[in-house]
Write an enzyme that holds these catalytic residues in place. Structure first.
Site, PDB file in Angstrom:
ATOM      1  N   THR A 150       0.845  -1.183   0.000  1.00 36.19           N
ATOM      2  CA  THR A 150       0.000   0.000   0.000  1.00 36.19           C
ATOM      3  C   THR A 150       0.888   1.242   0.000  1.00 36.19           C
ATOM      4  OG1 THR A 150      -1.957   1.017   1.009  1.00 36.19           O
ATOM      5  CG2 THR A 150      -0.224   0.270   2.509  1.00 36.19           C
ATOM      6  N   THR A 151       0.310   2.355  -0.367  1.00 31.56           N
ATOM      7  CA  THR A 151       1.076   3.600  -0.487  1.00 31.56           C
ATOM      8  C   THR A 151       1.883   3.893   0.764  1.00 31.56           C
ATOM      9  OG1 THR A 151      -0.471   4.566  -2.047  1.00 31.56           O
ATOM     10  CG2 THR A 151       0.849   6.106  -0.748  1.00 31.56           C
ATOM     11  N   HIS A 203      20.138  32.149  38.780  1.00 35.23           N
ATOM     12  CA  HIS A 203      19.142  33.199  38.561  1.00 35.23           C
ATOM     13  C   HIS A 203      19.792  34.495  38.098  1.00 35.23           C
ATOM     14  CE1 HIS A 203      16.384  30.401  40.471  1.00 35.23           C
ATOM     15  NE2 HIS A 203      17.230  30.329  41.492  1.00 35.23           N
ATOM     16  N   ARG A 251       6.472   6.338  16.910  1.00 40.88           N
ATOM     17  CA  ARG A 251       7.850   6.361  16.412  1.00 40.88           C
ATOM     18  C   ARG A 251       8.224   7.759  15.906  1.00 40.88           C
ATOM     19  NH1 ARG A 251       6.121   1.060  15.106  1.00 40.88           N
ATOM     20  NH2 ARG A 251       7.683  -0.530  15.671  1.00 40.88           N
ATOM     21  N   SER A 257      25.874  45.781  11.955  1.00 47.11           N
ATOM     22  CA  SER A 257      24.812  46.783  11.868  1.00 47.11           C
ATOM     23  C   SER A 257      24.984  47.610  10.602  1.00 47.11           C
ATOM     24  CB  SER A 257      24.848  47.709  13.095  1.00 47.11           C
ATOM     25  OG  SER A 257      23.970  48.805  12.933  1.00 47.11           O
ATOM     26  N   LYS A 303      29.658  47.427  15.582  1.00 50.12           N
ATOM     27  CA  LYS A 303      28.971  46.260  16.147  1.00 50.12           C
ATOM     28  C   LYS A 303      29.568  44.926  15.685  1.00 50.12           C
ATOM     29  CE  LYS A 303      25.909  46.236  18.455  1.00 50.12           C
ATOM     30  NZ  LYS A 303      24.470  46.313  18.161  1.00 50.12           N
ATOM     31  N   ARG A 304      29.754  44.035  16.673  1.00 52.45           N
ATOM     32  CA  ARG A 304      30.079  42.626  16.413  1.00 52.45           C
ATOM     33  C   ARG A 304      29.006  41.799  17.113  1.00 52.45           C
ATOM     34  NH1 ARG A 304      36.642  41.575  16.954  1.00 52.45           N
ATOM     35  NH2 ARG A 304      37.303  43.128  15.408  1.00 52.45           N
ATOM     36  N   ASN A 305      27.915  41.606  16.456  1.00 53.48           N
ATOM     37  CA  ASN A 305      26.771  40.940  17.081  1.00 53.48           C
ATOM     38  C   ASN A 305      26.938  39.424  17.121  1.00 53.48           C
ATOM     39  OD1 ASN A 305      25.574  43.427  17.360  1.00 53.48           O
ATOM     40  ND2 ASN A 305      24.306  43.232  15.529  1.00 53.48           N
TER      41      ASN A 305
END
Length: 456
Positions: free
Chosen positions: A111-112, A159, A238, A282, A288-290
């Protein structure tokens, strides 16, 4: 040039898809490769059926020789799929025509969903293989970092606030241990999840006759899959396990990526991310070094987690077959696989370019020394007045120290409990390096296990 609008999902974007998928994930879930996988399964079915006398051997050989997607008219397949509104019959009809007279034996008794579920299991197997191959170098790099910094005095935070001193390697060891558990989960589920499907229309195997059990065993063995005791056309645990396990793995990488992002902030400075000339953070702030890569790992972890609901929803199906479940899986399996593999690849790149800054780690500890020694002070004082009483004394003194910006040691000297401890004891207590507990041994034990796991 007229746009044909072929790339409308982010994973397929020519420009941005590399942040959401990988070459491996595209190979595994490619339309054309999926058809080839299904043809391979049909060929395997025919060859095993011929071996046990269900179909003629010459027909099986012709079917196997014709099971090449390059031999098929895919435009005709697409037209037939849309005309028949069936997910497999269009391919089968074009394939049958390519097989000549042997085409009468294509898909015999199956079957399929037998073909598509088996193909899906092979896709999942390829993904799991890829994940493990990428995570191994990640673990190796982290093991080197943890080993080198097992004794580096660092700030443990709970925290988001200073807590107690730890060995910096212990933090990294925690990442290693979690990744290895992810890999253990992947290995443990392989036998359950990577199962063949060959049970016919309603799971009775009636179309295969008395040879059905032998057929299933041979079929599964040739494909390298488990031969399950029953069909799983509607039992989709599964797939749910696969999706959930990948989301957990992506979640691990998300946690690691997010902590690297935090510790690389200028305010912390404990990690330095890899950077090269040409990286732009940016369009308006040139300096910027994001931490784009770290942030993207978190994005991918969250996207992978979102796939879990879909995977679990697919567990609910009617009777012996229900496409409402199956079509959910076609989306969520590919999605969680793309996102998890991309998270693995980006994590490997981030961790491979990571630099630890011991001097800054030490400075961060020194800045809050009087906060991170309060447990040790309490326990030492508790030997004289009891632990709970000592907790109250140290609580009052340490909170006052923070509120008034007065050194804790100065307040302690003015308090009657200060006389309970001599100068030598106080000097030891106020030295964070003397209160790392089992940090080093725990770290090195984890590193040893990691290297054993890696076969080093």
């Amino acid at each position: 040039m007229t746009c044909t609008h072929e790339r409308s999902h982010i994973v397929d974007s020519t420009f941005y898809g590399h942040n959401y998928s990988t070459p491996a994930s595209h190979r595994i879930f490619c339309d054309r490769c999926r058809f080839q996988r299904w043809l391979d399964i049909e060929a395997t079915l025919a060859l095993v059926q011929a071996e046990i006398g269900i179909i003629p051997a010459d027909a099986a050989e012709r079917i196997a020789a014709s099971a090449k997607v390059d031999l098929l008219d895919l435009d005709a397949v697409r037209a037939e799929i849309r005309r028949t509104r069936h997910s497999l019959v269009g391919l089968l009809r074009v394939f049958q025509a390519a097989c000549g007279d042997a085409g009468e034996f294509v898909h015999y008794g199956a079957t399929t969903q037998d073909i598509q579920d088996t193909g899906q299991a092979l896709e999942m197997r390829d993904v799991l293989d890829e994940i493990e191959s990428v995570l191994r170098p990640v673990v190796a790099t982290l093991a080197d970092i943890a080993d080198e910094h097992a004794d580096t005095v660092a700030l443990g935070r709970t925290h988001a606030r200073p807590a107690l001193p730890i060995g910096f390697g212990l933090k990294v060891a925690g990442w290693i241990d979690e990744i290895m558990r992810d890999c253990e989960r992947i290995r443990a589920m392989r036998g359950r999840v990577l199962a063949a499907q060959l049970f016919g229309g309603v799971g009775t195997m009636a179309g295969f006759g008395d040879a059905a059990p032998d057929l299933l065993q041979g079929f599964a063995a040739r494909l390298g899959l488990t031969a399950p005791p029953l069909g799983w056309h509607v039992a989709r645990d599964r797939v749910a396990e696969y999706v959930s396990t990948l989301a957990i793995t992506a979640g691990t990488l998300g946690r690691i990526g997010d902590e690297i992002r935090t510790l690389s902030r200028p305010e912390f400075g404990e990690f330095e991310l890899g950077w090269r000339d040409g990286h732009v953070g940016s369009s308006t702030m040139p300096h910027k070094r994001n931490p784009e890569a770290c942030q993207q790992i978190v994005v991918l972890a969250r996207l992978a987690a979102a796939s879990v609901n879909t995977g679990l929803a697919a567990m609910i199906g009617d009777h012996e077959r229900d496409s409402r479940a199956l079509r959910l899986e076609w989306a969520c399996i590919a999605d969680v696989s793309h996102y998890t593999l991309a998270a693995c690849a980006i994590a490997e790149s981030v961790i491979g370019g990571l630099a630890v800054r011991p001097q800054r780690i030490g400075e961060n500890v020194a800045d809050v020394t009087e906060q991170v020694i309060t447990e040790r002070l309490m326990l030492a004082m508790g030997r004289h007045v009891g632990k709970q009483t000592a907790h109250e004394h140290v609580y009052q003194l340490s909170q006052r120290a923070q509120s008034t910006s007065t050194p804790l040691r100065e307040l302690l000297a003015e308090h009657e409990v200060g006389a309970l401890l001599n100068d030598d004891e106080l000097a030891r207590i106020f030295e964070p390096s003397g209160y790392l507990g089992q940090s080093a041994s725990l770290t090195r034990r984890t590193v040893t296990e990691a290297r054993k796991w890696l076969g080093q």
